[in-house]
Motif scaffolding. Structure first.
Motif, short mmCIF file in Angstrom:
data_model
loop_
_atom_site.label_atom_id
_atom_site.label_comp_id
_atom_site.label_asym_id
_atom_site.label_seq_id
_atom_site.Cartn_x
_atom_site.Cartn_y
_atom_site.Cartn_z
N GLU A 1 0.86 -1.19 0.00
CA GLU A 1 0.00 0.00 0.00
C GLU A 1 0.89 1.24 0.00
OE1 GLU A 1 -3.72 -0.42 2.34
OE2 GLU A 1 -3.19 1.58 3.04
N CYS A 2 1.52 1.49 -1.13
CA CYS A 2 2.49 2.60 -1.22
C CYS A 2 1.88 3.82 -1.88
CB CYS A 2 3.73 2.13 -1.99
SG CYS A 2 3.35 1.40 -3.57
N GLY A 3 0.58 3.78 -2.20
CA GLY A 3 -0.07 4.92 -2.84
C GLY A 3 0.12 4.91 -4.35
N LEU A 4 -0.68 5.72 -5.02
CA LEU A 4 -0.57 5.84 -6.48
C LEU A 4 -0.87 7.27 -6.89
CD1 LEU A 4 -1.52 3.31 -9.12
CD2 LEU A 4 -2.40 5.61 -9.41
N ALA A 5 0.01 7.80 -7.72
CA ALA A 5 -0.11 9.21 -8.16
C ALA A 5 -0.53 9.26 -9.62
CB ALA A 5 1.24 9.90 -7.98
N TRP A 6 -1.64 9.98 -9.88
CA TRP A 6 -2.10 10.20 -11.26
C TRP A 6 -1.59 11.57 -11.70
CZ3 TRP A 6 -4.98 6.62 -13.98
CH2 TRP A 6 -5.54 5.57 -13.25
N PHE A 7 -0.82 11.60 -12.77
CA PHE A 7 -0.24 12.85 -13.26
C PHE A 7 -1.23 13.51 -14.23
CE2 PHE A 7 4.09 10.54 -12.82
CZ PHE A 7 4.09 10.74 -11.45
N ALA A 8 -1.99 14.48 -13.72
CA ALA A 8 -3.07 15.08 -14.54
C ALA A 8 -2.53 16.24 -15.38
CB ALA A 8 -4.18 15.56 -13.63
N ARG A 9 -2.75 16.13 -16.68
CA ARG A 9 -2.26 17.18 -17.58
C ARG A 9 -3.30 18.26 -17.84
NH1 ARG A 9 2.01 15.40 -21.16
NH2 ARG A 9 3.04 13.69 -20.09
N ARG A 10 -4.54 18.05 -17.39
CA ARG A 10 -5.58 19.07 -17.58
C ARG A 10 -6.49 19.08 -16.37
NH1 ARG A 10 -9.28 15.82 -21.40
NH2 ARG A 10 -8.36 13.87 -20.74
N GLU A 11 -7.15 20.20 -16.18
CA GLU A 11 -8.07 20.32 -15.04
C GLU A 11 -9.25 19.38 -15.19
OE1 GLU A 11 -8.13 21.73 -12.05
OE2 GLU A 11 -6.05 22.30 -12.42
N GLU A 12 -9.80 19.32 -16.42
CA GLU A 12 -10.99 18.49 -16.65
C GLU A 12 -10.59 17.28 -17.48
OE1 GLU A 12 -13.77 19.14 -15.17
OE2 GLU A 12 -12.94 21.01 -14.39
N GLY A 13 -10.51 16.14 -16.90
CA GLY A 13 -10.13 14.94 -17.66
C GLY A 13 -10.39 13.70 -16.81
N TRP B 1 2.55 5.09 -10.24
CA TRP B 1 2.12 6.32 -10.92
C TRP B 1 1.51 5.97 -12.27
CZ3 TRP B 1 4.49 6.96 -15.60
CH2 TRP B 1 5.70 6.29 -15.79
N VAL B 2 0.61 6.83 -12.73
CA VAL B 2 0.03 6.68 -14.07
C VAL B 2 -0.09 8.07 -14.69
CG1 VAL B 2 -1.90 5.83 -15.46
CG2 VAL B 2 -1.41 4.74 -13.27
N ASP B 3 0.34 8.18 -15.92
CA ASP B 3 0.11 9.40 -16.70
C ASP B 3 -0.90 8.99 -17.79
OD1 ASP B 3 0.22 11.60 -18.42
OD2 ASP B 3 2.32 12.00 -17.91
N TYR B 4 -2.18 9.18 -17.46
CA TYR B 4 -3.26 8.63 -18.31
C TYR B 4 -3.18 9.20 -19.73
CZ TYR B 4 -8.03 7.45 -19.79
OH TYR B 4 -9.11 6.97 -20.49
N ASP B 5 -3.09 10.51 -19.85
CA ASP B 5 -3.13 11.11 -21.18
C ASP B 5 -1.88 10.82 -22.00
OD1 ASP B 5 -5.66 12.07 -20.87
OD2 ASP B 5 -5.07 14.10 -20.32
N ALA B 6 -0.76 10.59 -21.32
CA ALA B 6 0.47 10.27 -22.06
C ALA B 6 0.66 8.77 -22.22
CB ALA B 6 1.67 10.86 -21.35
N ALA B 7 -0.30 7.97 -21.72
CA ALA B 7 -0.22 6.52 -21.84
C ALA B 7 1.11 5.98 -21.32
CB ALA B 7 -0.47 6.07 -23.27
N ALA B 8 1.34 6.20 -20.04
CA ALA B 8 2.54 5.64 -19.40
C ALA B 8 2.23 5.39 -17.93
CB ALA B 8 3.71 6.61 -19.53
N TYR B 9 2.87 4.38 -17.38
CA TYR B 9 2.70 4.11 -15.95
C TYR B 9 3.95 3.40 -15.44
CZ TYR B 9 1.83 -0.72 -17.31
OH TYR B 9 1.99 -1.98 -17.83
N GLY B 10 4.03 3.28 -14.13
CA GLY B 10 5.19 2.58 -13.59
C GLY B 10 5.15 2.48 -12.08
N THR B 11 6.24 1.95 -11.56
CA THR B 11 6.38 1.78 -10.11
C THR B 11 7.82 2.09 -9.73
OG1 THR B 11 7.17 -0.51 -10.17
CG2 THR B 11 4.78 -0.20 -10.20
N GLY B 12 8.06 2.20 -8.43
CA GLY B 12 9.44 2.21 -7.95
C GLY B 12 9.99 0.79 -8.04
N ASP B 13 11.08 0.58 -7.35
CA ASP B 13 11.74 -0.73 -7.37
C ASP B 13 11.08 -1.64 -6.34
OD1 ASP B 13 13.43 -2.88 -6.91
OD2 ASP B 13 15.26 -1.72 -7.17
N VAL B 14 10.46 -2.71 -6.81
CA VAL B 14 9.85 -3.69 -5.90
C VAL B 14 10.73 -4.93 -5.88
CG1 VAL B 14 7.81 -5.12 -5.45
CG2 VAL B 14 7.52 -2.83 -6.42
N ASP B 15 11.17 -5.31 -4.70
CA ASP B 15 11.92 -6.56 -4.51
C ASP B 15 13.20 -6.63 -5.35
OD1 ASP B 15 9.92 -7.35 -2.76
OD2 ASP B 15 8.79 -8.40 -4.31
#
Ligand SMILES: Cc1cc2nc3c(=O)[nH]c(=O)nc-3n(C[C@H](O)[C@H](O)[C@H](O)COP(=O)(O)OP(=O)(O)OC[C@H]3O[C@@H](n4cnc5c(N)ncnc54)[C@H](O)[C@@H]3O)c2cc1C
Length: 373
Positions: A84-96, A230-244
């Protein structure tokens, strides 16, 4: 005792098998490969678990339920499965997508906060918020240890008395043919991921694509937790830190080329790697020179509208089809299994949204497929 044959031991099949076994069903699972194998979509080390699903509250509730069930599975199996490390959505616009998600999450009482770019920078060892309007942060989301979770489900299922048959199943009317033997049961569930269209040509329409993801070597400051997904929805990219110790994960999420999950080589494309590197250099500048330490190609099984398939076979009442994970199914596994159990027992009616009929492309529940807006 009711009986079920389940073809496919990915997260969908394994979750249903686990659920039914616990409810006292006599369960047989069939898969040509070992559970958690690398060809399956469920066979990678990690998958994101997030509550946000744009405007779709059904999926939010499903993840809420799944989260509780993943925790139960951890207690039952003694394994750590959910970070449970949280997830950040990188929003490129106010309405999306992110603001639509926020509205639904608040209505469903899922914790969510809006972070400024500066506040987000505190979550990552290196961060550049260029081009972002805000960041939507889900503190209770995170990362699942995916392959471990499939192993946990299958180990418990088999320990409870289910049978695993190693072989490729084929449909034969309302039965399952495997290694020349005909298996019959009260219910048959076909949960064969990217293999479903070839098992049910013309009936199950999925686009199977090759999706490449990359791991880059870093120092210990990039470990998840605490580094969030993290997810950058509009740029179609996502990822994580280093797990294990597998390295930071970066995945460009544009839909890849058509892919045969059995026979096509799993060599990640250098063009997609370049996109991963460019994204990393732009968003996490300290990683711009990080060495590649691993790459994987996994199959997406995409429906046109990215809703799942959970449907009875049109000609055989006892046969069900479960799939179309569409790049976002893993986290839902145990909650879907609970829902499927109700369907198999006739306690609830199938939802047309998950049916086998034609579908229109709609809001994507994964990412925007590469549209930069
Ligand atoms: C690159 C990538 C990233 C993803 N990221 C996320 C994420 O972050 N979060 C998330 O929630 N989801 C994510 N997903 C989606 C998720 O992984 C899938 O939706 C989910 O794993 C699908 O599970 P499944 O059981 O339907 O299919 P699979 O895991 O592919 O399992 C299908 C099983 O069927 C078996 N099978 C095939 N043919 C037969 C046969 N003839 N007889 C018997 N068995 C057979 C296969 O061997 C396999 O074991 C991602 C997917 C990919 C590819």
């Amino acid at each position: 005792m009711p009986s079920a044959v389940i073809a496919g031991a990915g997260v969908f099949g394994a979750s249903v098998a686990h659920r039914l076994t616990r409810s006292g069903w006599d369960v047989t699972i069939v898969d040509p490969y070992p559970p958690g194998h690398v060809r399956a979509a469920s066979g990678h080390e990690t998958r994101l678990i997030r509550f946000a699903h744009g405007p779709e509250s059904w999926y939010v509730r499903s993840v809420l339920r799944a989260r509780d069930l993943w925790r139960e599975l951890e207690a039952e199996s003694g394994r750590s499965l959910m970070l449970e490390c949280g997830l950040a959505w990188f929003a490129r616009r106010e309405e999306g997508w992110e603001s639509e998600s926020e509205e639904v999450l608040r209505a469903e009482r899922v914790p969510v906060v809006r972070l400024s770019v500066d506040e987000t920078a505190a979550l990552f060892p290196s961060f550049d918020g260029d081009g972002l309007s805000f960041v939507l942060y889900e503190p209770e989301a995170g990362i699942l240890r995916a392959r471990d979770a499939v192993h946990a489900l299958m180990d418990l299922t088999l320990a409870a008395g289910a049978t695993l048959v190693a072989g490729a199943a084929r449909p034969e009317g309302d039965a399952v043919l495997v290694k020349g033997e005909r298996l019959e049961a009260d219910r048959i569930v076909w949960a064969c991921g990217a293999w479903l269209p070839s098992l049910f040509p013309g009936l199950v329409k999925l686009r199977v694509t090759k999706q490449d993801l990359f791991h880059f070597g870093t120092d210990a400051s990039w470990q998840s937790p605490p580094v969030p997904g993290w997810v950058d929805y509009d740029a179609a990219a996502y990822g994580t830190g280093d797990v294990d110790g597998h390295g930071v994960k970066v995945a460009p999420d544009e839909e890849g080329p058509a892919f045969d999950p059995d026979s096509d080589p799993r060599i990640a494309s250098s063009k997609v790697e370049e996109r991963a590197r460019a994204y990393m250099a732009m968003r996490f500048p300290a990683l711009s020179e990080a060495p590649l330490v691993g790459a994987r190609s996994c199959p997406y099984a995409l429906t046109p509208d990215t809703h799942f398939i959970i449907a009875p076979h049109p000609e055989h009442d006892r046969v069900w089809i479960l799939g179309g994970g569409s790049g976002h199914g893993f986290k839902h596994g145990p909650a879907l299994a609970e829902y499927v159990e109700e369907l198999l027992e006739g306690e609830t009616e199938p939802d047309e949204r998950f049916g086998l009929g034609e579908r229109e492309p709609a809001v994507k529940l994964r990412t925007a497929g590469g549209r930069l807006r």
